[in-house]
Design a protein around this motif. Sequence first.
Motif, mmCIF file in Angstrom:
data_model
loop_
_atom_site.group_PDB
_atom_site.id
_atom_site.type_symbol
_atom_site.label_atom_id
_atom_site.label_comp_id
_atom_site.label_asym_id
_atom_site.label_seq_id
_atom_site.Cartn_x
_atom_site.Cartn_y
_atom_site.Cartn_z
ATOM 1 N N ALA A 45 -14.031 -4.341 -7.960
ATOM 2 C CA ALA A 45 -12.596 -4.498 -8.199
ATOM 3 C C ALA A 45 -11.910 -4.816 -6.881
ATOM 4 N N SER A 46 -10.768 -5.475 -6.946
ATOM 5 C CA SER A 46 -9.998 -5.814 -5.758
ATOM 6 C C SER A 46 -8.524 -5.846 -6.117
ATOM 7 N N CYS A 47 -7.693 -5.694 -5.106
ATOM 8 C CA CYS A 47 -6.249 -5.696 -5.314
ATOM 9 C C CYS A 47 -5.762 -7.117 -5.569
ATOM 10 N N PRO A 48 -4.722 -7.266 -6.385
ATOM 11 C CA PRO A 48 -4.166 -8.604 -6.594
ATOM 12 C C PRO A 48 -3.509 -9.121 -5.328
ATOM 13 N N ALA A 49 -3.184 -10.402 -5.335
ATOM 14 C CA ALA A 49 -2.560 -11.016 -4.162
ATOM 15 C C ALA A 49 -1.238 -10.323 -3.849
ATOM 16 N N GLY A 50 -1.011 -10.088 -2.575
ATOM 17 C CA GLY A 50 0.223 -9.449 -2.141
ATOM 18 C C GLY A 50 0.190 -7.943 -2.177
ATOM 19 N N ALA A 51 -0.977 -7.346 -2.486
ATOM 20 C CA ALA A 51 -1.096 -5.885 -2.544
ATOM 21 C C ALA A 51 -2.192 -5.436 -1.600
ATOM 22 N N SER A 105 5.190 2.490 -7.270
ATOM 23 C CA SER A 105 5.071 1.063 -6.957
ATOM 24 C C SER A 105 3.622 0.576 -7.034
ATOM 25 N N VAL A 106 2.725 1.382 -7.629
ATOM 26 C CA VAL A 106 1.323 0.981 -7.753
ATOM 27 C C VAL A 106 1.205 -0.124 -8.798
ATOM 28 N N VAL A 107 0.496 -1.203 -8.449
ATOM 29 C CA VAL A 107 0.357 -2.339 -9.360
ATOM 30 C C VAL A 107 -1.025 -2.407 -9.994
ATOM 31 N N TYR A 108 -2.002 -1.686 -9.444
ATOM 32 C CA TYR A 108 -3.360 -1.715 -10.000
ATOM 33 C C TYR A 108 -4.132 -0.537 -9.418
ATOM 34 N N TYR A 109 -5.213 -0.144 -10.086
ATOM 35 C CA TYR A 109 -6.034 0.953 -9.586
ATOM 36 C C TYR A 109 -7.459 0.783 -10.093
ATOM 37 N N TRP A 110 -8.387 1.494 -9.445
ATOM 38 C CA TRP A 110 -9.742 1.606 -9.970
ATOM 39 C C TRP A 110 -10.358 2.913 -9.497
ATOM 40 N N CYS A 214 -3.492 0.108 -5.601
ATOM 41 C CA CYS A 214 -3.004 -1.093 -4.925
ATOM 42 C C CYS A 214 -1.479 -1.058 -4.905
ATOM 43 N N VAL A 215 -0.909 -1.164 -3.737
ATOM 44 C CA VAL A 215 0.543 -1.132 -3.563
ATOM 45 C C VAL A 215 0.967 -2.419 -2.871
ATOM 46 N N PRO A 216 2.223 -2.835 -3.068
ATOM 47 C CA PRO A 216 2.692 -4.066 -2.407
ATOM 48 C C PRO A 216 2.519 -3.970 -0.892
ATOM 49 N N ALA A 217 1.965 -5.031 -0.317
ATOM 50 C CA ALA A 217 1.756 -5.053 1.131
ATOM 51 C C ALA A 217 3.098 -5.108 1.842
#
Length: 471
Positions: A45-51, A105-110, A214-217
């Motif tokens: 798994a990986s964070c989306p772009a910008g996170a 503000s979390v956009v994704y997790y694993w 994953c949080v916004p960078a």
Amino acid sequence: MKQPWSWGIALGGLAIAFILGACSWFGGGSFGTPTPTVPIIGPLASCPAGATPLSMTVGPGPLQPRPQLVSALNNPPHYTQLPTSPAVPGTLVLHTFTNIPSAGSVVYYWVTVVARPLAAWQASDDGIRIRHHLYPFLATDGWQFSSIVGFPWTASNVPNFVQVTMGGYSTITANGWSPVGPSGMPLVDLNTYGELDVEVHDSTEVLSLTLVVCVPAPTPTPTKVPVPTAGLATPQGPATAIDGDAGGTPTPTTVIPPTVVLQWTPKPLPTPTPTPKKSPGGSAVTVVPLPTPTPTPLPTATATPAPSPTPTATPTTVPTPTPLPTATATPLPTPTPTPQSTPTPSSVCDLVVDKVMQPTNQPGVYTVILFVSNQGSGPCPAGVQVTDNVIQGAMTFSGPLTITPSGGWSCTISGSGGTCTSTSTLAPGSVVQFSFTATVTQKPATNCVRAFLPGVQDPTPGNNQHCVTVQ
């Protein structure tokens, strides 16, 4: 027969081994056998772009499930710490990740677990589950290990510890875990409460458990370069250019050297003494010095008397006028406002749906889990309808249909669709879980769940439908 050089190499090797052994003993095992890297199996798994990712890990150390989670599961056998040694079949790993960083503000997790199956038949259907925060007896996300790694989760297939990752509310693609939607119930719980309940069941030995969010960078702050200040030229180089100059050759600034004034007092020259000299005829000639002229004294200037000052007239005092009396205004009476009655907010039914499709050990067969909740301020009356239909590809639904909590619904499932209607009131904050089986025969296949109350406008209709696509 060994060659002399081979004996030398052998003796040299023994000497090195002795030195290393001595260093290991004196140094507390610094030359001990390195710990092998735990292999990774299954998708990543990986964070989306910008996170950017942030992680929390438990193990080795105590497990800390919240009491509500343990109570909702009827206090099942569960471990108190990691590693789970000695591991016992039929025992859960329960842990609540709390104080999750950047919750809201979390956009994704694993979730990543370092584990291996026990030599027990119960391990074949083990996996990772995420529990509902308000109703922990409901699982809002989860995958079996066998579906993640692609082969049966048994001790013969996985004899050693491995790293296995489960993407949050995701499906497996050729590029790894991919979210099935912009949000899901686990992510809503995580951002709302800053906690996440994780379960590993129930015949698997676990070394560690890691949650990655994953949080916004953060946006980088540009560094301001200081502009040099213009000034005079120095001996080290030319004058500094002024800020905003278009460039080119800088114009040097002329430096004017300071003028030094010296005070000098003249001294009188000595009077020469006449020296007798001989005339051309041989007789001595006496040189008579010229008389020094006497300076004529200048006449002394007579001071002119200053004129007498003109007398200034004495000002006449002007009498101060007597102020007139100021009229005092009579205040008008302030009108008393008439109290207005505060309107009582009416109770509202707000339906919210969510959906998960969990793969099983059988190819193309999935367990469909639907969640219907009332997040409004008032109850939802009987008559709420929940539909799940296939809109792309080919998929068939079958039973058994399980409803948790049971009762209060009338349902029919046939072919590629299903409908349930509530026969009782859905209280505020309540959640109902529906689960059944779906068989996908043509991919990609998409099915959507929708909840609505006929004749009633939902205050937030955007969360009344959720679709899942099987690739």
